[in-house]
Structures are given as C-alpha cells and as structure tokens.
Design an enzyme around this catalytic site. Structure first.
Site, PDB file in Angstrom:
ATOM      1  N   LYS A  23       1.097 126.349 132.428  1.00  9.94           N
ATOM      2  CA  LYS A  23       0.648 126.409 131.019  1.00  9.94           C
ATOM      3  C   LYS A  23      -0.758 125.830 130.875  1.00  9.94           C
ATOM      4  O   LYS A  23      -1.645 126.455 130.285  1.00  9.94           O
ATOM      5  CB  LYS A  23       1.605 125.627 130.117  1.00  9.94           C
ATOM      6  CG  LYS A  23       0.993 125.270 128.757  1.00  9.94           C
ATOM      7  CD  LYS A  23       1.964 124.568 127.858  1.00  9.94           C
ATOM      8  CE  LYS A  23       1.701 123.137 127.525  1.00  9.94           C
ATOM      9  NZ  LYS A  23       0.455 122.689 126.958  1.00  9.94           N
ATOM     10  N   ASN A  24      -0.959 124.627 131.392  1.00 13.18           N
ATOM     11  CA  ASN A  24      -2.232 123.964 131.113  1.00 13.18           C
ATOM     12  C   ASN A  24      -3.403 124.590 131.866  1.00 13.18           C
ATOM     13  O   ASN A  24      -4.554 124.402 131.471  1.00 13.18           O
ATOM     14  CB  ASN A  24      -2.122 122.457 131.355  1.00 13.18           C
ATOM     15  CG  ASN A  24      -1.324 121.786 130.234  1.00 13.18           C
ATOM     16  OD1 ASN A  24      -1.092 122.388 129.180  1.00 13.18           O
ATOM     17  ND2 ASN A  24      -0.871 120.562 130.464  1.00 13.18           N
ATOM     18  N   CYS A 117       0.499 119.048 120.038  1.00 14.74           N
ATOM     19  CA  CYS A 117       1.493 117.979 119.892  1.00 14.74           C
ATOM     20  C   CYS A 117       0.833 116.705 119.373  1.00 14.74           C
ATOM     21  O   CYS A 117      -0.264 116.341 119.820  1.00 14.74           O
ATOM     22  CB  CYS A 117       2.127 117.646 121.243  1.00 14.74           C
ATOM     23  SG  CYS A 117       3.221 118.917 121.871  1.00 14.74           S
ATOM     24  N   ARG A 122      -5.963 111.898 119.206  1.00 13.52           N
ATOM     25  CA  ARG A 122      -6.491 112.687 120.326  1.00 13.52           C
ATOM     26  C   ARG A 122      -7.926 113.107 119.991  1.00 13.52           C
ATOM     27  O   ARG A 122      -8.192 114.258 119.659  1.00 13.52           O
ATOM     28  CB  ARG A 122      -5.603 113.913 120.596  1.00 13.52           C
ATOM     29  CG  ARG A 122      -4.192 113.524 121.013  1.00 13.52           C
ATOM     30  CD  ARG A 122      -3.305 114.735 121.262  1.00 13.52           C
ATOM     31  NE  ARG A 122      -3.565 115.363 122.541  1.00 13.52           N
ATOM     32  CZ  ARG A 122      -2.914 116.463 122.973  1.00 13.52           C
ATOM     33  NH1 ARG A 122      -1.995 117.018 122.220  1.00 13.52           N
ATOM     34  NH2 ARG A 122      -3.196 116.978 124.152  1.00 13.52           N
ATOM     35  N   ASP A 305       2.814 113.768 131.098  1.00 15.94           N
ATOM     36  CA  ASP A 305       3.709 114.837 130.624  1.00 15.94           C
ATOM     37  C   ASP A 305       5.116 114.731 131.214  1.00 15.94           C
ATOM     38  O   ASP A 305       6.024 115.410 130.745  1.00 15.94           O
ATOM     39  CB  ASP A 305       3.131 116.212 130.989  1.00 15.94           C
ATOM     40  CG  ASP A 305       1.799 116.467 130.318  1.00 15.94           C
ATOM     41  OD1 ASP A 305       1.505 115.803 129.315  1.00 15.94           O
ATOM     42  OD2 ASP A 305       1.047 117.327 130.807  1.00 15.94           O
ATOM     43  N   ARG A 397       6.739 126.458 123.441  1.00  8.90           N
ATOM     44  CA  ARG A 397       5.292 126.440 123.661  1.00  8.90           C
ATOM     45  C   ARG A 397       4.966 126.292 125.142  1.00  8.90           C
ATOM     46  O   ARG A 397       3.878 126.694 125.571  1.00  8.90           O
ATOM     47  CB  ARG A 397       4.651 125.254 122.912  1.00  8.90           C
ATOM     48  CG  ARG A 397       4.596 125.445 121.408  1.00  8.90           C
ATOM     49  CD  ARG A 397       3.744 124.370 120.782  1.00  8.90           C
ATOM     50  NE  ARG A 397       2.543 124.179 121.576  1.00  8.90           N
ATOM     51  CZ  ARG A 397       1.887 123.038 121.687  1.00  8.90           C
ATOM     52  NH1 ARG A 397       2.301 121.973 121.052  1.00  8.90           N
ATOM     53  NH2 ARG A 397       0.817 122.958 122.435  1.00  8.90           N
TER      54      ARG A 397
HETATM   55  N1  EPU Z   1      -9.775 111.218 125.063  1.00  8.48           N
HETATM   56  C1  EPU Z   1     -10.766 110.637 124.308  1.00  8.48           C
HETATM   57  N2  EPU Z   1     -11.831 111.401 123.928  1.00  8.48           N
HETATM   58  C2  EPU Z   1     -11.943 112.701 124.276  1.00  8.48           C
HETATM   59  C3  EPU Z   1     -10.922 113.309 125.047  1.00  8.48           C
HETATM   60  C4  EPU Z   1      -9.837 112.517 125.434  1.00  8.48           C
HETATM   61  O1  EPU Z   1     -10.699 109.456 123.970  1.00  8.48           O
HETATM   62  O2  EPU Z   1     -12.936 113.343 123.911  1.00  8.48           O
HETATM   63  C5  EPU Z   1      -8.598 110.409 125.468  1.00  8.48           C
HETATM   64  C6  EPU Z   1      -7.317 110.919 124.813  1.00  8.48           C
HETATM   65  O3  EPU Z   1      -7.140 110.385 123.523  1.00  8.48           O
HETATM   66  C7  EPU Z   1      -6.265 110.466 125.782  1.00  8.48           C
HETATM   67  C8  EPU Z   1      -6.960 110.568 127.125  1.00  8.48           C
HETATM   68  O4  EPU Z   1      -8.356 110.591 126.838  1.00  8.48           O
HETATM   69  O5  EPU Z   1      -5.932 109.112 125.559  1.00  8.48           O
HETATM   70  C9  EPU Z   1      -6.563 111.782 127.942  1.00  8.48           C
HETATM   71  O6  EPU Z   1      -6.905 112.960 127.281  1.00  8.48           O
HETATM   72  P1  EPU Z   1      -7.266 114.302 128.064  1.00  8.48           P
HETATM   73  O7  EPU Z   1      -8.503 114.846 127.428  1.00  8.48           O
HETATM   74  O8  EPU Z   1      -7.285 114.070 129.530  1.00  8.48           O
HETATM   75  O9  EPU Z   1      -6.027 115.220 127.700  1.00  8.48           O
HETATM   76  P2  EPU Z   1      -6.046 116.628 127.016  1.00  8.48           P
HETATM   77  O10 EPU Z   1      -7.047 117.481 127.670  1.00  8.48           O
HETATM   78  O11 EPU Z   1      -6.063 116.480 125.540  1.00  8.48           O
HETATM   79  C10 EPU Z   1      -4.352 117.619 128.725  1.00  8.48           C
HETATM   80  C11 EPU Z   1      -3.067 118.379 128.625  1.00  8.48           C
HETATM   81  C12 EPU Z   1      -1.960 117.466 128.136  1.00  8.48           C
HETATM   82  C13 EPU Z   1      -1.841 116.288 129.096  1.00  8.48           C
HETATM   83  C14 EPU Z   1      -3.208 115.576 129.244  1.00  8.48           C
HETATM   84  C15 EPU Z   1      -3.187 114.463 130.267  1.00  8.48           C
HETATM   85  C16 EPU Z   1      -3.784 120.605 128.102  1.00  8.48           C
HETATM   86  C17 EPU Z   1      -3.884 121.689 127.101  1.00  8.48           C
HETATM   87  N3  EPU Z   1      -3.236 119.480 127.700  1.00  8.48           N
HETATM   88  O12 EPU Z   1      -4.613 117.148 127.401  1.00  8.48           O
HETATM   89  O13 EPU Z   1      -0.771 118.230 128.183  1.00  8.48           O
HETATM   90  O14 EPU Z   1      -0.895 115.378 128.599  1.00  8.48           O
HETATM   91  O15 EPU Z   1      -4.198 116.537 129.637  1.00  8.48           O
HETATM   92  O16 EPU Z   1      -2.861 114.952 131.520  1.00  8.48           O
HETATM   93  O17 EPU Z   1      -4.167 120.786 129.248  1.00  8.48           O
HETATM   94  C18 EPU Z   1       1.401 118.815 127.574  1.00  8.48           C
HETATM   95  O18 EPU Z   1       1.321 119.765 128.381  1.00  8.48           O
HETATM   96  O19 EPU Z   1       2.493 118.471 127.026  1.00  8.48           O
HETATM   97  C19 EPU Z   1       0.199 118.075 127.242  1.00  8.48           C
HETATM   98  C20 EPU Z   1       0.102 117.311 126.163  1.00  8.48           C
END
Ligand code: EPU
Length: 414
Positions: A23-24, A117, A122, A305, A397
């Site tokens: 998915k991701n 979610c 975030r 996750d 999802r």
């Molecule tokens: N963060 C910031 N600023 C930013 C971006 C992130 O402070 O500009 C913080 C976030 O608040 C969080 C941490 O950095 O505390 C990690 O965020 P990251 O950007 O790495 O996560 P993401 O890209 O929003 C993806 C996955 C998530 C998974 C996380 C961590 C996708 C679409 N989503 O989210 O997947 O939990 O990486 O591995 O790829 C899921 O599949 O259930 C899911 C939530």
C-alpha cells in the site's frame, strides 16, 4: 450491520495466504506516474480503497487509467494540471504526493489539505521546507495549498526527522530540478527504494535510496515504464502476527523477510516458532508466549504500523509487554477497544503496557484507524463469541480482500 466485519472467534487458522503489493509504495507510485510522458504499467496493485481514491484524482487530472486484473495502465497523454479539490483528496494522507509530483512537472500545484488516519498531529513542515529549498513558494489559503516556482534548482536538503512522506515528496519535486539535489537524513523505508527504482526506470537519475543520503540529478523528461510493486511488509507483518496468535500452521507467501527483521526477532523473543524462507514465512502454533518490550523507530527499526496488531498478540503473552511508539506517541486508540474485549492495558505518559495472558471476549468495537482495525481483527479471531468491528472502511483502505483471505484460512468472518 453496514460496514462492519463480524468475526466468530476461536477457530484455528490453517493454510496459505498471499501478500498483496505494498500500500505505502503504491500510494507514492501512482502520483509519481504524472511525471511520465507516456504509458506506465504497474503490476500487483492492491485493490484497496486508497488506490481507488488516487485513481479518482488521476481522472480529475484527465489521466486515463485502465485496471486489468491486478495491474494498472496509466496514460498521461492528455493530462491537465487542474486544482485538486475533489473530496478524494481528504480520504487519505498520500494524496499530498501530488504536491511533489505536480510541482515537479508543472512548477505549480493547487491542492486541498489531505486526510488519512488520525494518529496525533501529522505536520508537513518538512515537505514544504524541501519544496522551498528547491525554489518554490508555499501559500496556504482557505484549505488549499498553492505551491509554485519559476524554476526548481537542486540543492542540499537536511531533514530534521527522517520522514517517509517528506523524502518521497522531495524526490518527486526534484527529478526535473536543475542540477543536483541531495536529501540528507532521508528516510530508508523499502517503499522509498521502490519509488526510486520506478523513477529510474522512467529515466530519472536517483542514487542512494535505502540509505540516509539520496542524490537526485535533474533530467529533462521521464518516459513510461513497467513496474512491479514490492510486497506489503505491513500486511505481511499483520498476517504473521495473526498466525502467531491463532494458527496451527500458516504459510505467508510473497514476502520479503529482510523487510521484517525487527518484527521477526521480536516474535522469536516471544517464543513464536517460525520457518523463514526466501519469499515465504511459515508460522506454527506456539505455547507459553513471553511478554516483550518494543520501541517503534524509523526503518529498519520496529515499524509503528505493526505495534497495534502486535498489541493484540501481547494480550496472550505471559507477563508485562511494553510499547513505546516514538513515531506516533498518540497511536493508542486501539487500547480502549482491546480493553472492551478484556485486555489488561495501561497507558503511561509516552508508552503503554499490556499484561497477559487474558482471555478475550467478543463484543462491539470500533476500527478507529487502519492498523487499529487490523489489531481488532486479530483480537476478534482470538476471542470467544462474536466480535463486531464497526467502521471497517478503515480496514479496506489497506488490506486487500481481507475477508476472503481470512475465510480461506478457515476463519468465520462476515
Ligand atoms: N513529521 C513532521 N513533519 C513532517 C513530516 C513528518 O514532524 O513534515 C513527523 C510526523 O508527525 C511523525 C514522524 O515525523 O511523528 C513520521 O512521519 P513520516 O513522515 O515518516 O510518516 P508519513 O509519511 O506521514 C508513512 C506511512 C505511515 C507510517 C509512517 C511511518 C504512508 C502513506 N504512510 O507516513 O503509514 O506509519 O510513514 O513509517 O506511507 C499506515 O500505513 O497505517 C500508515 C499510517
């Protein structure tokens, strides 16, 4: 009941389950196709609602998408860079990857705020900081981001946190930037390697994906290509944990065990018997599970996750298990639902404990988010009686054909 999964628990699971495409990775690869001049074919695309929402957004951009079996054919010939204001944007987080992709291609993007979610705050400050470093300006007006640039110029970008989303968005924005972009403290997740390998097949010049320094040399144009998505490591992990909880013998196929090392080591520590193959994992019924401590971290650390699915198994382990989620400290909504089923959970300031073993009893619970839903499916399979999981749309999802897969393993699911 509409949109609920009903599980009659207590059945032993047996047999084989095939893991779908990630998915991701998919949710990054689909927006990345708008960077191509030509036709893209992507294989092993999971049939999940997040993919449906992204296809809607491609259609909004006048991109033609054809689905044949589990592959997508995406033709960008008549693409138009319109404002992305469709409600599909707010159905998932990853719609924000159109920011990087459209900025990269057109130097202009207008898109409403994305959804996804709720796991606590975030922010996307690191994504925006990356776009600005490449020369773009960012405005936020009445729920819309407007990001534009006269030209994008490669530079060094240091991420204060190794964010998956920021790394992906900056990679896409930088593929056409003049000169060299270096992302330092980049995220190292396998999904980033998958995106980099697809972009390179399209003609991009990206090195270092999978390490903490990604180097992107700008090119003039990208063409179409064929790409097969990597298996979903989180779906794999979910079925492995499910097998550890309720299988006699289960074989999980189409997995990359190296992507799951931190989980497999923890399961071994808990006393789960497994046979790890090249692209499959067998899990056997195991007794006297031991409680463990986990701390979630960026890859290759323990995946955030998977902490919610693992929490369900922890209810069956002897002693106190402790979880500290350093990525999303507020990702704890599943605890209230597990407690309704009889789990002994306790929240502390930045961690939680689960004391076991406790028998679980079926009742009505709510999938508050995707992985909470996965946790409740595992708990429902373990529980006596009937578990009704409301708001199952969160589960669809991210888990392709979950009811069919569970039924084929012998679960009683409607
Ligand atoms: N963060 C910031 N600023 C930013 C971006 C992130 O402070 O500009 C913080 C976030 O608040 C969080 C941490 O950095 O505390 C990690 O965020 P990251 O950007 O790495 O996560 P993401 O890209 O929003 C993806 C996955 C998530 C998974 C996380 C961590 C996708 C679409 N989503 O989210 O997947 O939990 O990486 O591995 O790829 C899921 O599949 O259930 C899911 C939530």
């Amino acid at each position: 009941m509409d949109d609920a999964i009903i599980i009659k628990g207590g059945k032993k699971l047996n047999g084989e389950v095939r893991i779908s495409g990630s998915k991701n990775a998919t949710v990054a690869l689909i927006p990345a196709t708008v960077l191509a001049d030509g036709v893209m074919t992507i294989f092993d695309v999971p049939n999940i609602s997040d993919v449906g929402a992204l296809i809607t957004l491609l259609n909004e951009l006048n991109v033609k998408v054809t689905r044949k079996a589990n592959h997508l054919i995406i033709d960008t010939e008549n693409i138009k860079n319109v404002t992305l204001d469709h409600e599909a944007v707010s159905k998932l987080r990853a719609s924000y990857y159109f920011m990087g992709a459209l900025l990269g291609r057109y130097k202009y993007v207008k898109i409403r705020m994305s959804g996804g979610c709720y796991l606590g705050p975030r922010p996307i400050n690191l994504h925006l900081k990356g776009f600005e470093a490449l020369g773009a300006t960012v405005d936020y007006d009445d729920g819309y981001y407007i990001i534009k640039a006269d030209e994008l110029i490669g530079t060094n970008i240091y991420l204060d946190f190794a964010s998956v989303g920021a790394t992906i968005n900056i990679m896409m924005a930088a593929v056409f930037a003049k000169g060299r972009t270096v992302i330092e403290n980049a995220a190292k997740e396998p999904e980033i390697i998958d995106l980099s390998s697809m972009l390179n097949k399209m003609g991009a010049k990206i090195r270092g994906a999978g390490t903490n320094e990604i180097v992107i040399d700008g090119v003039e144009r990208l063409h179409g290509c064929n790409h097969e998505i990597i298996p979903d490591r989180i779906e794999s992990g979910t079925y492995i944990i499910m097998a550890a909880a309720c299988a006699e013998k289960m074989r999980i196929v189409n997995v990359i065990p190296q992507h799951l090392e931190s989980l497999l080591l923890k399961l071994e520590e808990m006393g789960i018997k497994m046979n790890i193959g090249i692209d499959y994992i067998e899990v056997f019924a195991s007794k006297n599970l031991k409680g463990v401590e986990i701390k979630t971290l960026p890859y290759p650390g323990f995946a955030t996750d998977l902490q919610q699915p693992l929490s369900a198994l922890m209810t069956q382990a002897f002693g106190v298990s402790k979880v500290r989620d350093t990525i999303y400290p507020e990702r704890t909504k599943h605890l209230h639902e597990l407690a309704l089923m009889g789990a002994d959970v306790e929240k502390e300031s930045n961690s939680f404990t689960i004391t076991g073993p406790t028998p679980l009893k079926g009742t009505t619970v709510t999938a508050t988010d995707l992985r909470c839903g996965a946790s409740l499916v595992i708990a429902g399979l373990l529980a006596s009686g009937e578990t009704i999981i409301k708001d199952a749309y969160h589960i669809y999802r991210g888990y392709e054909n979950i009811k069919e897969k569970l039924k084929s393993l012998g679960a009683d699911v409607e």
